[in-house]
Design an enzyme around this catalytic site. Sequence first.
Site, PDB file in Angstrom:
ATOM      1  CB  THR A  14      -0.894   0.012   1.267  1.00 15.11           C
ATOM      2  OG1 THR A  14      -1.758  -1.100   1.190  1.00 15.11           O
ATOM      3  CG2 THR A  14      -1.717   1.275   1.384  1.00 15.11           C
ATOM      4  CG  ASP A  57      -1.467  -6.875  -2.641  1.00 13.27           C
ATOM      5  OD1 ASP A  57      -2.460  -6.142  -2.663  1.00 13.27           O
ATOM      6  OD2 ASP A  57      -1.223  -7.656  -1.697  1.00 13.27           O
ATOM      7  CB  CYS A 279      -3.878 -18.179  22.147  1.00  9.84           C
ATOM      8  SG  CYS A 279      -5.244 -19.063  22.872  1.00  9.84           S
TER       9      CYS A 279
HETATM   10  N1  ASP Z   1      -2.419  -5.686   0.269  1.00 12.91           N
HETATM   11  C1  ASP Z   1      -1.377  -4.812   0.735  1.00 12.91           C
HETATM   12  C2  ASP Z   1      -0.077  -5.577   0.815  1.00 12.91           C
HETATM   13  O1  ASP Z   1       0.165  -6.275   1.757  1.00 12.91           O
HETATM   14  C3  ASP Z   1      -1.754  -4.237   2.060  1.00 12.91           C
HETATM   15  C4  ASP Z   1      -0.710  -3.313   2.677  1.00 12.91           C
HETATM   16  O2  ASP Z   1       0.276  -2.965   2.111  1.00 12.91           O
HETATM   17  O3  ASP Z   1      -0.957  -2.889   3.797  1.00 12.91           O
HETATM   18  O4  ASP Z   1       0.706  -5.481  -0.110  1.00 12.91           O
END
Ligand code: ASP
Length: 342
Positions: A14, A57, A279
């Site tokens: 992201t 991603d 857990c």
């Molecule tokens: N889907 C993204 C990833 O893991 C989510 C993120 O970057 O927070 O590449």
Amino acid sequence: MSKSKILLLYTGGTIGMVQDINSNDLKPLDFNHLSLHIPELKKFDIIIHTHTFEPIDSSNLSPDLWIKIVKLIKERYEDYDGFVILHGTDTIAYTASALSFMLENLNKPIILTGSQLPIGVLRTDGKENIITSIQIAADKDHNNLPMVQEVAIYFEYKLYRGNRSIKYSANHFDAIQSPNYPPLAEAGIDIEYNYNALWKNITEKNLNIHTPLCHQIAVLHLFPGIDFEIIKKQFSNIDFKALILRTYGAGNAPTHKTFLDWLKSLTEKNILLLNVTQCLQGSVEQGKYETSKYLKEIGLVSAKDMTLEASITKLMYLLGTEKNTEKVKHLISHNICGEISS
Ligand code: ASP
């Protein structure tokens, strides 16, 4: 004193994503996007070089990327004071755990970070995460040694041990936590290090990388009502070297005969069985309840308070480098780089 030098590695996630105008989906963008949006980086009295892997991603992550990263770190190790890796949060804890096992005798900081909102978005958490990660990677102690000498994740004002971390929240800014280990540092006005929690490398040995990784690992998550005949069939035609059993509480599982017989047949085939609790906090204690006593008798190894991420990647590393199953069984439940409490 000469300026600190940091290598910033970009793998995607992201943190470097933008919104597609047509579909509104988040898609990875190239690294120039990042430097464009954090002009603050130029104000640092730190030399920052960058390296971009093909942005992904992190749900598409494969262990091949870990191999590429450790090879690059080994190649450039002497040229830099520390390394910052920008990574998607979905699998960041797997990468941090894997790197901690693959980089033996590490004595420099490897700081992974990511963000919940893309850099291009007004309320992004990415900027602070990157800026403080670079600061931490450059920080030295009073002996001028790297303050952090391990793989760690920096997220939302806290630094966590990499192989103790998990992705905890899909939508909060504090997406990462390490429920079984205290934060290594907290960033307020100053960065307050938790000296007792930090890993200190005591060997003089050179960095040694381990790249053979075994992928033949299976995970079975128990739930009430699980049909053991289905499970037996599911696992009957596949070749695996280790099975992680995700048990309840302190490592408990049903005492159903079909299930216990099946587990026993696996150990007879020399398959390593690892007991990892569902857990997030606390530890497996085989034998505490009758429902875990049998598992111990069958030969399941306790993962104690290791995370699932650390358990999987430690098995990948141990089974990739060590042929002797008895030795793997011993090492899996003993501390290598801070991933497990003794
Ligand atoms: N889907 C993204 C990833 O893991 C989510 C993120 O970057 O927070 O590449």
